[in-house]
Design an enzyme around this catalytic site. Structure first.
Site: not given
Length: 308
Positions: A7-9, A102, A268, A12, A185
């Site tokens: 991906g290139a969101g 996450n 999520e 990323g 986290k």
């Protein structure tokens, strides 16, 4: 080192872009629509650490390519099955898979699919989003990616990866206790995304209100109790540490889960909250607030598919 970013969101694209900026060999595995954006406009990053306009190398799912040395995965949890299938053919016995999701439930899936020896631990701290044109907007000083061997060893491969990650304008940090870092986290993101989605507000007004402040404290306590019951390696004083961290956030900061709700997108909820509630039920732990947050998200999610 040959690096594949799935991906290139916002995440990323940002960290892959910083590695490209340094001169690393980075390829982005993208869908057709995103490929068209990148071909036409380039990988655009608007950041407080300096803007970038790069010409990234991309491949589409199923396109022929040699296996990669490391694969960075930063998809949403509900996209994980599709993401795994998209890069499966680019994995060999030496490939390192570095998930940046996450939570924690995804690690079991990666291990089951690819074997324990191929999976690293990872997480990131960044405030970034993708705008309607495909530009990545990175808006706060924090832009850190943390990685390491699950067992904490300094292996030859992790030291090689550290070398490839070093010298960039983003912070790539090798951890000797990545499992604990991931649980810490997880506690932070559960609390932050939980209260901001419940109140439909940035963190500032919530923590300023007397009962908002109490809500944050209760959620930290509930979540940490579940984690300790399942023997997650969290620090004895982690609630106090995370409370200080939440109060150090920018007043107007929103969680990515809250932003997903504002965009009327899937969340999520199961990956963050459902996973913890399942363990709480098994251990007989009361979770009044966590259950309310999960119910809030479940009702919201049901509304996405119901007639309006």
């Amino acid at each position: 080192m040959r690096i594949l970013v799935v991906g290139a969101g916002a995440i990323g694209g940002y960290f892959g872009g910083r590695l490209m900026e340094k001169g690393e060999e980075v390829t982005f595995l993208v869908r057709e629509k995103r490929k068209q954006q990148l071909d036409q406009k380039g990988l655009l990053i608007e950041s407080v650490h300096g803007d970038l306009n790069l010409e990234p190398k991309t491949i589409l799912c199923g396109e022929s390519a040699e296996p990669f040395d490391v694969i960075l995965v930063s998809t949403k949890s509900y996209q994980l099955d599709g993401a795994i299938e998209s890069f499966r053919s680019y994995v060999n016995e030496n490939t390192m898979i570095l998930p940046l999701l996450n939570g924690y439930a995804h690690l079991d899936k990666f291990v089951n699919e690819f074997g324990e020896e191929r999976v690293l631990g990872g997480l990131c701290f960044i405030e970034a989003t993708l705008d309607h044109s495909g530009k990545i907007l990175q808006t706060s000083p924090v832009h850190e990616l943390v990685f390491g061997e699950i067992a904490g060893r300094k292996t030859n491969r992790i030291l090689s990866l550290q070398k490839s990650f070093s010298g960039t304008k983003a912070a790539f940090t090798l951890s000797e206790n990545i499992e604990q870092d991931m649980w810490h986290k997880y506690l932070f993101i559960t609390t932050f995304s939980g209260v901001t989605s419940l109140f439909r507000s940035p963190i500032g007004p919530i923590r300023e209100h007397e009962h908002g402040h109490k809500t944050i404290q209760i959620l930290l306590k509930e979540t940490a109790a579940i984690m300790r019951a399942i023997e997650a390696p969290i620090d004895i004083h982690i609630e106090e540490t995370q409370m200080k961290r939440i109060f150090g956030l920018n007043y107007g900061m929103k969680s990515s889960l809250q932003r997903d709700m504002e965009k009327e997108q899937q969340t999520e909820a199961d990956h963050f909250f459902g996973y913890l509630l399942q363990h709480a039920a098994e251990k007989g732990i009361e979770t009044t607030l966590l259950s309310a947050i999960y119910a809030n998200l479940a009702v919201y999610g049901a509304g996405l598919v119901s007639p309006k």
